[in-house]
Write a protein that holds these residues in place. Sequence first.
Motif, short mmCIF file in Angstrom:
data_model
loop_
_atom_site.label_atom_id
_atom_site.label_comp_id
_atom_site.label_asym_id
_atom_site.label_seq_id
_atom_site.Cartn_x
_atom_site.Cartn_y
_atom_site.Cartn_z
N TRP A 131 -45.76 27.99 1.72
CA TRP A 131 -45.55 26.55 1.61
C TRP A 131 -44.35 26.20 2.53
O TRP A 131 -43.57 27.18 2.92
CB TRP A 131 -45.43 25.95 0.06
CG TRP A 131 -44.17 26.30 -0.58
CD1 TRP A 131 -42.94 25.52 -0.63
CD2 TRP A 131 -43.95 27.35 -1.66
NE1 TRP A 131 -42.02 26.02 -1.40
CE2 TRP A 131 -42.71 27.18 -2.18
CE3 TRP A 131 -44.84 28.38 -1.85
CZ2 TRP A 131 -42.24 27.89 -3.02
CZ3 TRP A 131 -44.30 29.23 -2.91
CH2 TRP A 131 -42.93 28.98 -3.37
N THR A 170 -51.48 24.43 9.21
CA THR A 170 -52.88 24.49 9.50
C THR A 170 -53.13 25.09 10.92
O THR A 170 -54.11 25.68 11.25
CB THR A 170 -53.52 23.10 9.43
OG1 THR A 170 -52.80 22.22 10.35
CG2 THR A 170 -53.40 22.28 8.03
N PHE A 174 -54.93 32.24 9.06
CA PHE A 174 -54.87 32.53 7.62
C PHE A 174 -56.03 33.66 7.36
O PHE A 174 -57.23 33.16 7.29
CB PHE A 174 -54.99 31.43 6.62
CG PHE A 174 -54.38 31.61 5.48
CD1 PHE A 174 -52.99 31.76 5.49
CD2 PHE A 174 -54.86 31.51 4.18
CE1 PHE A 174 -52.12 32.01 4.08
CE2 PHE A 174 -54.45 31.85 3.01
CZ PHE A 174 -52.98 32.19 3.05
N GLU A 178 -59.27 31.54 1.43
CA GLU A 178 -58.25 30.63 1.17
C GLU A 178 -58.74 29.80 -0.36
O GLU A 178 -59.78 29.36 -0.33
CB GLU A 178 -58.18 29.43 2.07
CG GLU A 178 -56.63 28.71 1.86
CD GLU A 178 -56.19 28.13 3.24
OE1 GLU A 178 -55.13 27.41 3.22
OE2 GLU A 178 -56.97 28.36 4.43
N GLU A 180 -58.13 26.35 -2.86
CA GLU A 180 -58.11 25.32 -2.71
C GLU A 180 -56.53 24.90 -3.12
O GLU A 180 -56.20 25.37 -4.14
CB GLU A 180 -58.87 24.33 -3.76
CG GLU A 180 -58.84 22.72 -3.72
CD GLU A 180 -59.86 21.76 -4.54
OE1 GLU A 180 -59.71 20.71 -4.46
OE2 GLU A 180 -60.79 22.77 -5.26
N ALA A 181 -56.16 24.05 -2.17
CA ALA A 181 -54.48 23.78 -2.36
C ALA A 181 -54.43 22.74 -3.47
O ALA A 181 -55.35 22.10 -3.96
CB ALA A 181 -53.83 23.15 -1.00
N ARG A 244 -50.55 26.55 1.43
CA ARG A 244 -51.78 27.48 1.41
C ARG A 244 -51.52 28.76 0.47
O ARG A 244 -50.79 29.25 0.29
CB ARG A 244 -51.84 28.04 2.73
CG ARG A 244 -51.97 26.75 3.84
CD ARG A 244 -52.12 27.22 5.42
NE ARG A 244 -53.46 27.59 5.48
CZ ARG A 244 -54.07 27.95 6.62
NH1 ARG A 244 -53.41 27.87 7.99
NH2 ARG A 244 -55.43 28.18 6.70
N LEU A 245 -52.86 28.98 -0.08
CA LEU A 245 -52.94 30.00 -1.34
C LEU A 245 -54.10 30.84 -0.75
O LEU A 245 -55.11 30.51 -0.29
CB LEU A 245 -53.43 29.19 -2.54
CG LEU A 245 -52.30 28.20 -2.95
CD1 LEU A 245 -52.77 27.33 -4.17
CD2 LEU A 245 -51.02 28.92 -3.68
N ALA A 246 -54.06 32.07 -1.48
CA ALA A 246 -55.22 33.03 -1.34
C ALA A 246 -54.96 34.05 -2.46
O ALA A 246 -54.07 34.28 -2.97
CB ALA A 246 -55.04 33.89 -0.10
#
Length: 248
Positions: A131, A170, A174, A178, A180-181, A244-246
Amino acid sequence: MQAPKDRFSSQSAAYRQFRPQYPPELYAFLLNQVQGRERAWDCGTGNGQVASQLAGHFAEVAATDISQKQLQQATPLPNVHYSLSRAEQTPFPDRHFNLITVAQALHWFDFVAFFAEVQRVARPGALLAVWGYGLLRIGPAIDALLDHFYMQVVGPYWDAERRHIDAAYTSIPFPFAEMEAPPPFAIRQQWHLAQVEGYLSTWSAVRNYQQEKGANPLPELVQQLSPLWGAQALREVRFPIFMRLARL
């Protein structure tokens, strides 16, 4: 692999004093997503702001940075191990971490090499959270002056990597599925104008401007802001956070 850029060692004390703190709800959200609390890695930890918050929730926290001067500003904690290390090449074992965080630092990394390292050291099901935060917002008249300073005065002195902050990450490839934020978080601080000036002094573009021109661009901006701000006034300063998350 390119040599890493270090834009913050020379101002590590100011960075600790003036950089804003992430809100508790951001950490609560992340902790709710993590599967296991054995180990976390805060990469690009700087002065350990995130690592110190994770310390209360994980058995062990590894916190790495390329700046020894930044690490020297970190608060010692018994379960946090601070070390000098590149993001892209670490001494950690394979399949080691439940959580990997990068706060306001990913844009400086070699993305391909870093994400390969993430994949190596993450446990199956680990969470990767990266982030950052955008330009501070205060109010229309003040924001107009800040925007002009950001884009026109010191704009030419930003490193090319700054464009990733402007794009809310963005623009960074990535390579993971991914998640959802979350709903947008924001940093909210009650600041005097002097604190805003202190924060702006930590910008790498301001530092680059000073080195090239031999002059500080901040006093003129503060003079413009002062009649809008009020001599002793506290105002809410808001920094929009992007993430952004994974799941790895």
